[in-house]
Design an enzyme around this catalytic site. Structure first.
Site, short mmCIF file in Angstrom:
data_model
loop_
_atom_site.label_atom_id
_atom_site.label_comp_id
_atom_site.label_asym_id
_atom_site.label_seq_id
_atom_site.Cartn_x
_atom_site.Cartn_y
_atom_site.Cartn_z
N HIS A 1 0.80 -1.23 0.00
CA HIS A 1 0.00 0.00 0.00
C HIS A 1 0.83 1.28 0.00
CE1 HIS A 1 0.99 -0.14 4.27
NE2 HIS A 1 0.55 1.09 4.39
N GLY B 1 3.65 1.69 -1.91
CA GLY B 1 4.27 1.89 -3.21
C GLY B 1 3.42 2.77 -4.10
N SER C 1 2.86 -7.01 -15.21
CA SER C 1 3.66 -5.98 -15.89
C SER C 1 3.70 -6.29 -17.38
CB SER C 1 5.08 -5.95 -15.33
OG SER C 1 5.94 -5.22 -16.17
N SER C 2 3.81 -5.25 -18.19
CA SER C 2 3.87 -5.45 -19.64
C SER C 2 5.16 -6.13 -20.08
CB SER C 2 3.73 -4.10 -20.35
OG SER C 2 4.76 -3.21 -19.96
N CYS C 3 6.15 -6.24 -19.20
CA CYS C 3 7.41 -6.89 -19.57
C CYS C 3 7.25 -8.41 -19.72
CB CYS C 3 8.51 -6.59 -18.56
SG CYS C 3 8.29 -7.41 -16.98
N TYR D 1 12.36 -10.75 -13.62
CA TYR D 1 11.13 -10.08 -13.18
C TYR D 1 9.95 -10.56 -14.01
CZ TYR D 1 7.94 -6.23 -12.01
OH TYR D 1 6.85 -5.50 -11.60
N LYS E 1 6.46 -12.56 -12.88
CA LYS E 1 5.11 -12.05 -13.16
C LYS E 1 4.29 -13.05 -13.98
CE LYS E 1 5.09 -8.16 -10.96
NZ LYS E 1 4.17 -7.98 -9.81
N HIS F 1 12.51 3.74 -12.93
CA HIS F 1 12.12 3.58 -14.32
C HIS F 1 12.45 4.86 -15.09
CE1 HIS F 1 9.59 0.36 -12.49
NE2 HIS F 1 9.97 -0.25 -13.58
#
Length: 308
Positions: free
Chosen positions: A12, A14, A108-110, A137, A141, A180
């Site tokens: 909470h 982040g 995540s889009s990664c 990472y 995910k 980022h």
């Protein structure tokens, strides 16, 4: 999700978790459970199990993760894989054991292959090799998505997953090595402006294309889907619009008011050439973003100034 439902936000404090927290409070939800990392180590299976048994949350937003930019992802490869696997395994399994009504996993889009067709459709998952710099990472995910699917298939759990594009906004991480690209640019241009530097170095060629979503828009989408979506298929969350790193750098430069030159260091990695989300599935469900990039960066910069 009723107004008095007991809701646990993992992570909470982040950027993502705090945006979800703000969104819930703004809608009148008040029965919200949180723990700081000092109070509860989410990598500790026994501690997480004890927490769930004690609190018995009905709804879970799994926002907690070890996150970072291209340098952090590539440098701390074991940490990014182990910590993220441990966090999501513990929370997802404890949610099953304690009969959580619904869980939302933030990916995540990664997760998509490095050279996948653009824009990225949900069905492109696991169709090619990942970008090497953030492979650990991404694997974590992907495992989280598949874990939610597996608990749904085997036990009937209403566990759903969402895949945000690149995020920015309040409570972002402003660190030159571990952040980022967008917050790193804000920090670089701000420091260059106050120190009257003649130029700012930008990593890579400036040619890669990136999409950016304001974190509070992500939280809006998350609440919408928590209320209205119950299917197995994970959902891309984004704007459907991208721009080059060079154009992004110039946009941040103008917002901050820096008047020096941009120097592109082509010895540094570019990462994935393009990473645009196909958000047609989300749009068909009835949600679209509302914060334009220029406006969002201005809000993020105001937050940066307030915190520094």
């Amino acid at each position: 999700m009723q107004i008095n439902s007991k809701i646990y936000i993992a992570g909470h404090r982040g950027m993502v978790g705090s945006a979800v927290h703000r969104a819930l409070l703004s809608k009148g939800y008040s029965n919200i459970v949180t723990r700081t990392s000092g109070e509860l180590d989410l990598r500790n299976q026994a501690a997480v199990a004890e927490f769930f048994q004690l609190e018995k949350p009905e709804y879970v937003f799994l926002c907690a993760a070890k996150v970072g930019g291209i340098v952090a992802n590539n440098t701390y490869r074991a940490d990014f894989l182990y910590d993220n696997l441990a966090i999501q395994n513990n929370i997802i399994h404890s949610s099953f054991v304690n009969d959580v009504v619904k869980l939302m996993f933030f990916g995540s889009s990664c997760i998509y292959p490095k050279l996948a067709p653009q824009p990225l459709k949900e069905e492109y998952l696991l169709t090619g090799l990942l970008e090497q710099t953030n492979e650990p990472y991404a694997i974590a995910k992907i495992a989280g998505i598949k874990l939610c699917e597996a608990y749904r298939d085997q036990y009937g759990c209403n566990f759903i997953s969402i895949m945000p594009t690149n995020l920015y906004g309040k409570n972002d991480n402003y660190h030159l090595e571990n952040s980022h690209v967008l917050p790193a640019l804000i920090l670089k241009f701000h420091e260059a402006k106050i120190n009257n530097l003649a130029s700012v170095e930008i990593w890579g060629t400036g040619l890669p294309m990136r999409e950016f979503l304001y974190a509070d828009d992500l939280a809006s989408a998350a609440l919408f889907l928590m209320q209205n979506y119950n299917d197995k298929q994970f959902v891309n969350i984004g704007t459907g619009v991208d721009l080059s790193i060079k154009d992004l750098a110039n946009l941040v430069k103008n917002i901050i008011g820096y008047e020096g030159e941009l120097v592109f260091n082509k010895t540094k990695p570019d990462g994935t050439p393009r990473k645009l989300m196909d958000v047609s599935y989300l749009h068909n469900l009835g949600w679209q973003h509302s914060t334009q990039l220029k406006d969002g960066i201005q809000l993020a910069y105001q937050d940066f100034l307030a915190r520094n």
